[in-house]
Structure formats: C-alpha cells, structure tokens
Design a protein around this motif. Structure first.
Motif, mmCIF file in Angstrom:
data_model
loop_
_atom_site.group_PDB
_atom_site.id
_atom_site.type_symbol
_atom_site.label_atom_id
_atom_site.label_comp_id
_atom_site.label_asym_id
_atom_site.label_seq_id
_atom_site.Cartn_x
_atom_site.Cartn_y
_atom_site.Cartn_z
ATOM 1 N N ASP A 85 69.385 8.794 17.398
ATOM 2 C CA ASP A 85 68.699 8.840 16.097
ATOM 3 C C ASP A 85 68.020 7.515 15.770
ATOM 4 N N TRP A 86 68.708 6.406 16.085
ATOM 5 C CA TRP A 86 68.147 5.086 15.779
ATOM 6 C C TRP A 86 66.837 4.872 16.553
ATOM 7 N N VAL A 87 66.830 5.243 17.842
ATOM 8 C CA VAL A 87 65.625 5.042 18.666
ATOM 9 C C VAL A 87 64.472 5.857 18.090
ATOM 10 N N LEU A 88 64.734 7.132 17.779
ATOM 11 C CA LEU A 88 63.661 8.001 17.279
ATOM 12 C C LEU A 88 63.141 7.511 15.931
ATOM 13 N N ALA A 89 64.068 7.116 15.041
ATOM 14 C CA ALA A 89 63.658 6.659 13.707
ATOM 15 C C ALA A 89 62.840 5.370 13.814
ATOM 16 N N THR A 90 63.242 4.473 14.700
ATOM 17 C CA THR A 90 62.535 3.190 14.840
ATOM 18 C C THR A 90 61.126 3.415 15.390
ATOM 19 N N LEU A 91 61.015 4.272 16.400
ATOM 20 C CA LEU A 91 59.692 4.566 16.971
ATOM 21 C C LEU A 91 58.794 5.208 15.913
ATOM 22 N N GLU A 92 59.403 6.084 15.108
ATOM 23 C CA GLU A 92 58.612 6.748 14.064
ATOM 24 C C GLU A 92 58.085 5.759 13.030
ATOM 25 N N LYS A 93 58.832 4.663 12.811
ATOM 26 C CA LYS A 93 58.368 3.627 11.865
ATOM 27 C C LYS A 93 57.286 2.757 12.503
ATOM 28 N N LYS A 94 56.820 3.154 13.688
ATOM 29 C CA LYS A 94 55.787 2.428 14.448
ATOM 30 C C LYS A 94 56.288 1.072 14.937
#
Ligand code: 5GP
Length: 204
Positions: A85-94
C-alpha cells in the motif's frame, strides 16, 4: 505516477551507502526510500520504523495471507517484504520510490511493474568483495563464505537488470547511480565499459 527504482547488489558491495548518498542530492527531494518488514533481529544501530519494521514470523505470515506485500523473499534465513500500500500510495502522489531489495524481490517487482527501473550494483571482482566483507568486521569466515556464494547467485540474476554499475570507486559509482536515478542519460562510455568488463569477470 512517480518512478519506481529497484536496486540490488551482492552483500558488501556498498549499495546502502551509495543509496543514502544519492538521496542527499537536491534532485532526490521527491524520492522516498521504502521501509521493508523483516523477521531478522534488529542490529544495535538500527531504528524500528526507519531501518525496517521488525516483526515476528507469525505476523509476517499473516501479512502474506492478507496480501500486504508487493513482494517478499527469504534472504540469509530471514524473511523480508515490501509493504504494497505504501509503494502504491507514494507513486500515486507522483513521488519516486526507491526499493533496496535482493534480486529475487527485484524480479517479483519487475514482473508486477514492468515499467520499474531495475539497477544492479556489482563489485569489481569477488576478491574485492571478499576484502570489503572482511573489512566490515561484521561476519565470521563462515558467514563471509556464504555471502560470497550467494553473491554469485545474485550476479547470475542481476546481469539481466535494466542498468548495471560497478562500485570500483565510491564517487564514480555514486555519479553513475545519480545518472540512473535523476536523468534519462546512459553512463559515459568509459564507465559503461568498466561495468561490462567487471560483469564479464564475475560471470567467468
Ligand atoms: P540486511 O539484513 O543486510 O539489511 O539485508 C539483507 C538483504 O535483504 C539485502 O540484499 C537487502 O537489500 C534485502 N532486502 C531488504 N529488504 C527487502 C525486502 O523488502 N524484500 C527483499 N526481497 N529483499 C530485501
């Protein structure tokens, strides 16, 4: 979406120091280093939640069952996993994500995210790697031999990564890593040749 970098290297190659130094570059302001979960014991200098999340075997298994890991692997007898979840959320924040994984984990991430940039750091030779492991004064001869044996396996997988650089000299290797992380350029002709020659030597 931010960019995902997965960096691997045989134990003792200097990967952690190179990554820590690259993250001090002003261009790294939107790059975040992933914090893994592990079942191994905490070392004296390590901080819970900064170095790793240190968890029990049972908790790790529970997380596998709950599909909480982007990838996980057993390395030197302990489990390591990347919180998904952390990886996906961080990537989504650009923001860019840097994961420091063993080669098995790197391949799992590449299979799930083909656009991930895999970077493999190699030592100039196994003799050099052995000297560095001895200088660290952290392991017995038996453990050093196990690390060298494992290094050969890592090289046979890492040779197919997107990018390869050789840590024969810290500053030069750091420049190479920054080139991969912060630009779209390739290495200079000399540095590329050096990495290719070193890889050939390791595969011999
Ligand atoms: P150490 O115990 O020395 O911190 O790490 C041992 C190895 O496990 C290193 O190669 C490190 O990059 C790798 N590692 C650390 N975290 C993870 C992870 O979440 N997944 C995988 N596959 N390897 C990891």
């Amino acid at each position: 979406m931010g960019k995902l970098f997965v960096i691997s290297a045989p134990s003792g190659t200097g990967k952690t120091s190179l990554i820590q130094s690259a993250l001090k570059d002003p261009r790294a302001s939107s790059s975040k280093l992933g914090i893994s979960c592990t079942t191994r014991d905490r070392r004296a200098e390590e901080i819970e939640g900064t170095s790793y999340f240190f968890i029990s075997n049972d908790r790790f298994k529970e997380k596998i069952l709950n599909d909480e890991f982007l990838e996980f692997a057993k390395v030197f007898g302990n489990y390591y996993g990347t919180p998904k979840d952390w990886v996906l959320a961080t990537l989504e924040k650009k923001e860019n994500v840097i994961l420091e994984l063993d080669t098995q984990g790197a391949l799992q991430v590449k299979a799930r995210f083909p656009e991930a940039n895999t970077i493999f750091i190699i030592p100039p030779s196994y003799e050099d790697l052995q000297k560095r492991l001895e200088k660290r004064n952290q392991d017995t001869d038996e453990v050093i031999n196990a690390r060298l044996k494992e290094a050969k396996k890592e090289v046979s997988i890492g040779k197919s990564f997107d990018r390869i650089l050789v840590n024969n000299d810290f500053d030069e290797a750091l420049e190479d890593l920054k080139t991969f992380m912060f630009t779209n350029n390739d290495l200079s002709k000399n540095r590329k040749l050096h990495a290719e020659k070193s890889l050939d030597l390791l595969l011999d």
